[in-house]
Design an enzyme around this catalytic site. Sequence first.
Site, short mmCIF file in Angstrom:
data_model
loop_
_atom_site.label_atom_id
_atom_site.label_comp_id
_atom_site.label_asym_id
_atom_site.label_seq_id
_atom_site.Cartn_x
_atom_site.Cartn_y
_atom_site.Cartn_z
CG HIS A 4 35.99 11.92 76.21
ND1 HIS A 4 36.18 13.23 75.84
CD2 HIS A 4 34.70 11.80 76.56
CE1 HIS A 4 35.04 13.86 76.00
NE2 HIS A 4 34.12 13.03 76.42
CG ASP A 56 28.52 6.92 78.77
OD1 ASP A 56 27.73 7.33 79.62
OD2 ASP A 56 28.59 7.36 77.63
N1 ACO Z 1 38.57 0.81 72.19
C1 ACO Z 1 39.64 0.46 71.42
N2 ACO Z 1 40.34 1.31 70.67
C2 ACO Z 1 39.95 2.59 70.67
C3 ACO Z 1 38.87 3.05 71.45
C4 ACO Z 1 38.17 2.10 72.22
N3 ACO Z 1 37.13 2.46 72.99
N4 ACO Z 1 38.71 4.38 71.28
C5 ACO Z 1 39.67 4.74 70.42
N5 ACO Z 1 40.42 3.68 70.06
C6 ACO Z 1 41.60 3.69 69.19
C7 ACO Z 1 41.21 3.83 67.73
O1 ACO Z 1 41.02 2.56 67.11
C8 ACO Z 1 42.39 4.58 67.19
O2 ACO Z 1 43.45 3.66 67.05
P1 ACO Z 1 44.55 3.84 65.84
O3 ACO Z 1 45.27 5.13 66.17
O4 ACO Z 1 45.37 2.62 65.91
O5 ACO Z 1 43.74 3.95 64.58
C9 ACO Z 1 42.78 5.53 68.34
O6 ACO Z 1 42.34 4.86 69.52
C10 ACO Z 1 42.14 6.91 68.24
O7 ACO Z 1 40.72 6.71 68.13
P2 ACO Z 1 39.72 7.72 67.43
O8 ACO Z 1 38.49 6.98 67.02
O9 ACO Z 1 40.46 8.48 66.36
O10 ACO Z 1 39.41 8.71 68.60
P3 ACO Z 1 38.24 9.77 68.62
O11 ACO Z 1 38.69 10.88 69.47
O12 ACO Z 1 37.80 10.11 67.24
O13 ACO Z 1 37.02 8.97 69.28
C11 ACO Z 1 35.54 8.05 70.86
C12 ACO Z 1 36.60 9.14 70.58
C13 ACO Z 1 34.45 8.09 69.78
C14 ACO Z 1 34.88 8.33 72.20
C15 ACO Z 1 36.23 6.66 70.86
O14 ACO Z 1 37.24 6.63 71.86
C16 ACO Z 1 35.24 5.50 71.05
O15 ACO Z 1 34.68 5.02 70.06
N6 ACO Z 1 35.04 5.06 72.33
C17 ACO Z 1 34.07 4.00 72.58
C18 ACO Z 1 32.67 4.58 72.63
C19 ACO Z 1 32.42 5.38 73.87
O16 ACO Z 1 32.70 4.95 74.97
N7 ACO Z 1 31.82 6.56 73.67
C20 ACO Z 1 31.46 7.46 74.78
C21 ACO Z 1 32.20 8.74 74.64
S1 ACO Z 1 31.96 9.75 76.05
C22 ACO Z 1 30.40 10.35 75.94
O17 ACO Z 1 29.82 10.54 74.91
C23 ACO Z 1 29.77 10.63 77.20
#
Ligand code: ACO
Length: 430
Positions: A308, A365
């Site tokens: 998140h 979620d």
């Molecule tokens: N699975 C694996 N790796 C992940 C995940 C994940 N779900 N989420 C983040 N990471 C990793 C990224 O690859 C990144 O790794 P790195 O530092 O080696 O490059 C690091 O964690 C940071 O990730 P970002 O994408 O920069 O984090 P951001 O804050 O931009 O994204 C998000 C947040 C979009 C929610 C992300 O965690 C994600 O894609 N999660 C999966 C989708 C999801 O569940 N969305 C629901 C969000 S809650 C809602 O809307 C109610």
Amino acid sequence: MNERPNALLNIGDKTVELPRTNASIGNDGIGVSRLMADGGVVALDPGFTNTASCASAVTYIDGDAGILRYRGYPIEQLAKNSSFLEVAYLLIYGELPTQTQLENFVMRVKNHRLLHENFRAFFTAFPHRGHPMAILQAGVAGMATYYEDTLDPRDPAQLDTAAVLLLAKLPTMISYIAKRAAGLPLTYPDAQRGYTEDFIQMTFGMPYQSHDIDPALVRALDMLLILHADHEQNCSTSTVRLVGSSQANLYASVAAGVGALAGPLHGGANEAVLRMLHQIRDTGDPVQVFVDKVKSKAEGVRLMGFGHRVYKNYDPRAAIVKETAHDVLSRLGKRDELLDIAMELEAIALSDDYFKERKLYPNVDFYTGLIYSAMGFTTKLFTPLFALGRLPGWIAQYVEMTKDPATKIGRPRQVYVGEVERDYVPLSRR
Ligand code: ACO
């Protein structure tokens, strides 16, 4: 409140003073509006990871501490004691309603649940397989054509009516979309039933059959709607505000929010979680194999329902949802293997350094899809359920924006990095 100093920023030989806005709790804001005029630069923050777009009194989140409060009330207390419409009132009007205020509000919403007969036909115009979020977005935008005397956001009475109409008609719309997808007859709202109960009835009930609905399931769904009701300046809410900042009407703005919510990185994640769990089950591989694939980032696979932007500790909503998932599934006698896979996935991820280092925890979620599925909702309806829950938040934030004297049309700047200037080359010479 203590006077806290403004910030001073050195840009070359200039020092620019940046005014501070004090927060009641959480991070203060440093105003950058004069950066360009006084310093010749713009603030650059892709994804707005560190940019506050407004001052707001609606919802407070502390991502590190796992805190979520609506108008100061902890989400845990509201989830346990309140109802969805009471929370909607709280978010939109700022205070918990008195008994009379709540009764009036519930009655106003109840009185508007019917859709115009011509509008019912609208739901037959889309292919059965069309995604419900696309139809919902079109339906919400289309409301502006039926209620033209509620379009002016500068008129508080019109805005208030638009808010009530949206709250009243969204459950009816979603249930019609569900029924159309299944080829089943549409069911009119029933004034004898409460808001969430009637939504279940319209979605699953048949005109010629009586349909007993377990009050515990009504309560569980109502509570899930409460958990989704607002989440400060998330992607869809910021979209609602941005569209509304042009004085676009509430329906157009909320429709844009529905579009933003449909994305798999936002509200669409609940659908993606269930697809992921099915995929893991169908491969028959140990859960660890999937986790390893996520960690290798090989195919860009993410652990959906994890991570998140704001919560870098457990999402407080996820804890409540997890408990509800167990209750609902056992009540329905549907303790299924997908829940087992989800729990194993969670256990592995929470003890794995990849996830620990990146502070990735289950978000709201991760378990909701399992509950919705057990209740009988098809996967494609999960995100519309999220939209129904988030609606009061979108409305509250839109209303707050229209009242805020600091509101301006949202129009970000950019840092241009393209070609500076070049002459047109005729097609024959390219
Ligand atoms: N699975 C694996 N790796 C992940 C995940 C994940 N779900 N989420 C983040 N990471 C990793 C990224 O690859 C990144 O790794 P790195 O530092 O080696 O490059 C690091 O964690 C940071 O990730 P970002 O994408 O920069 O984090 P951001 O804050 O931009 O994204 C998000 C947040 C979009 C929610 C992300 O965690 C994600 O894609 N999660 C999966 C989708 C999801 O569940 N969305 C629901 C969000 S809650 C809602 O809307 C109610």
